[in-house]
Every structure is written in C-alpha cells, then in structure tokens.
Design a protein around this motif. Sequence first.
Motif, PDB file in Angstrom:
ATOM      1  N   TRP A 183      -0.541  10.411   2.179  1.00  0.00           N
ATOM      2  CA  TRP A 183       0.535   9.737   2.901  1.00  0.00           C
ATOM      3  C   TRP A 183       1.710   9.474   1.971  1.00  0.00           C
ATOM      4  O   TRP A 183       2.858   9.659   2.314  1.00  0.00           O
ATOM      5  N   GLN A 184       1.422   9.069   0.757  1.00  0.00           N
ATOM      6  CA  GLN A 184       2.467   8.699  -0.197  1.00  0.00           C
ATOM      7  C   GLN A 184       3.312   9.904  -0.592  1.00  0.00           C
ATOM      8  O   GLN A 184       4.525   9.798  -0.725  1.00  0.00           O
ATOM      9  N   THR A 185       2.693  11.044  -0.779  1.00  0.00           N
ATOM     10  CA  THR A 185       3.450  12.222  -1.203  1.00  0.00           C
ATOM     11  C   THR A 185       4.295  12.802  -0.081  1.00  0.00           C
ATOM     12  O   THR A 185       5.264  13.495  -0.342  1.00  0.00           O
ATOM     13  N   SER A 186       3.959  12.509   1.160  1.00  0.00           N
ATOM     14  CA  SER A 186       4.722  13.046   2.276  1.00  0.00           C
ATOM     15  C   SER A 186       5.751  12.077   2.847  1.00  0.00           C
ATOM     16  O   SER A 186       6.473  12.420   3.772  1.00  0.00           O
ATOM     17  N   HIS A 187       5.848  10.856   2.323  1.00  0.00           N
ATOM     18  CA  HIS A 187       6.797   9.858   2.800  1.00  0.00           C
ATOM     19  C   HIS A 187       7.573   9.265   1.621  1.00  0.00           C
ATOM     20  O   HIS A 187       6.967   8.682   0.725  1.00  0.00           O
ATOM     21  N   PRO A 188       8.910   9.379   1.639  1.00  0.00           N
ATOM     22  CA  PRO A 188       9.684   8.733   0.584  1.00  0.00           C
ATOM     23  C   PRO A 188       9.657   7.214   0.768  1.00  0.00           C
ATOM     24  O   PRO A 188       9.436   6.720   1.869  1.00  0.00           O
ATOM     25  N   TYR A 189       9.858   6.501  -0.302  1.00  0.00           N
ATOM     26  CA  TYR A 189       9.808   5.040  -0.226  1.00  0.00           C
ATOM     27  C   TYR A 189      10.754   4.416  -1.236  1.00  0.00           C
ATOM     28  O   TYR A 189      11.157   5.041  -2.211  1.00  0.00           O
ATOM     29  N   VAL A 190      11.095   3.169  -0.987  1.00  0.00           N
ATOM     30  CA  VAL A 190      11.880   2.355  -1.908  1.00  0.00           C
ATOM     31  C   VAL A 190      11.252   0.975  -1.914  1.00  0.00           C
ATOM     32  O   VAL A 190      10.957   0.409  -0.867  1.00  0.00           O
ATOM     33  N   LEU A 191      11.035   0.420  -3.089  1.00  0.00           N
ATOM     34  CA  LEU A 191      10.531  -0.936  -3.212  1.00  0.00           C
ATOM     35  C   LEU A 191      11.724  -1.852  -3.457  1.00  0.00           C
ATOM     36  O   LEU A 191      12.453  -1.686  -4.417  1.00  0.00           O
ATOM     37  N   VAL A 192      11.961  -2.776  -2.535  1.00  0.00           N
ATOM     38  CA  VAL A 192      13.141  -3.631  -2.581  1.00  0.00           C
ATOM     39  C   VAL A 192      12.715  -5.062  -2.869  1.00  0.00           C
ATOM     40  O   VAL A 192      11.830  -5.596  -2.210  1.00  0.00           O
ATOM     41  N   ALA A 224       0.824  -1.215   0.000  1.00  0.00           N
ATOM     42  CA  ALA A 224       0.000   0.000   0.000  1.00  0.00           C
ATOM     43  C   ALA A 224       0.858   1.265   0.000  1.00  0.00           C
ATOM     44  O   ALA A 224       0.431   2.313  -0.467  1.00  0.00           O
ATOM     45  N   LYS A 225       2.082   1.162   0.482  1.00  0.00           N
ATOM     46  CA  LYS A 225       2.972   2.321   0.523  1.00  0.00           C
ATOM     47  C   LYS A 225       3.418   2.760  -0.864  1.00  0.00           C
ATOM     48  O   LYS A 225       3.751   3.918  -1.063  1.00  0.00           O
ATOM     49  N   VAL A 226       3.453   1.849  -1.811  1.00  0.00           N
ATOM     50  CA  VAL A 226       3.934   2.185  -3.152  1.00  0.00           C
ATOM     51  C   VAL A 226       2.826   2.186  -4.195  1.00  0.00           C
ATOM     52  O   VAL A 226       3.076   2.480  -5.357  1.00  0.00           O
ATOM     53  N   ALA A 227       1.625   1.866  -3.818  1.00  0.00           N
ATOM     54  CA  ALA A 227       0.535   1.748  -4.785  1.00  0.00           C
ATOM     55  C   ALA A 227      -0.199   3.068  -4.970  1.00  0.00           C
ATOM     56  O   ALA A 227      -0.534   3.739  -4.016  1.00  0.00           O
ATOM     57  N   ASP A 228      -0.433   3.439  -6.220  1.00  0.00           N
ATOM     58  CA  ASP A 228      -1.250   4.616  -6.518  1.00  0.00           C
ATOM     59  C   ASP A 228      -2.723   4.309  -6.281  1.00  0.00           C
ATOM     60  O   ASP A 228      -3.513   5.179  -6.013  1.00  0.00           O
ATOM     61  N   LEU A 229      -3.107   3.032  -6.420  1.00  0.00           N
ATOM     62  CA  LEU A 229      -4.475   2.610  -6.180  1.00  0.00           C
ATOM     63  C   LEU A 229      -4.619   2.046  -4.761  1.00  0.00           C
ATOM     64  O   LEU A 229      -5.508   1.248  -4.515  1.00  0.00           O
TER      65      LEU A 229
END
Length: 89
Positions: free
Chosen positions: A68-77, A26-31
Amino acid sequence: ILFSGKKRRLTIIECGCDINTMIDLAKVADLGAKLFYLSGMVHGEYQKQEIHNLGRFISVMKFRPLTWQTSHPYVLVDRMEELTNPEDV
C-alpha cells in the motif's frame, strides 16, 4: 525519538489511542504491519526490559516496504495553516 546507526535510521513515534491517528501513522510507517505493545510508563519512563526487547526485535528484523505504501504517495504534516485571504474565497 530518532535512532541512528551505521546501517539504518529509525524514528519512533508514540501513537495515542485514537483510531484516526493510528491510521494516519500506519500510512508512513515502515513497521506499519507490526504492533508493539508496551505495558505503560512508570514514573514517566517506559520499562527498561520492554524497551530492550523492542530494540532487540527491531535490530534483527528486515524492513520490506508495504504494498500500500509504495503505491500511494504521502506527506507527514505537523501543522497546516490557511494563508488564503478570506475575501478571495
């Protein structure tokens, strides 16, 4: 699965029944605000009508970034390896 077209590019990732996996995805999903339920696989394939309905829904919806997504950087590993020499630690 990667879908690509003139106007958008979609990556569909199948998620297992593990809450930690669902949270990470959910952290990396646009949907991430939508849940798509498919009834299951028959002979190793999803049912054609369900995939058709999913594609139709995705093709008409507007994508808006989640707050939430725009305010938190993320990396999919996919995989992580420790390269530090154990003697140095």
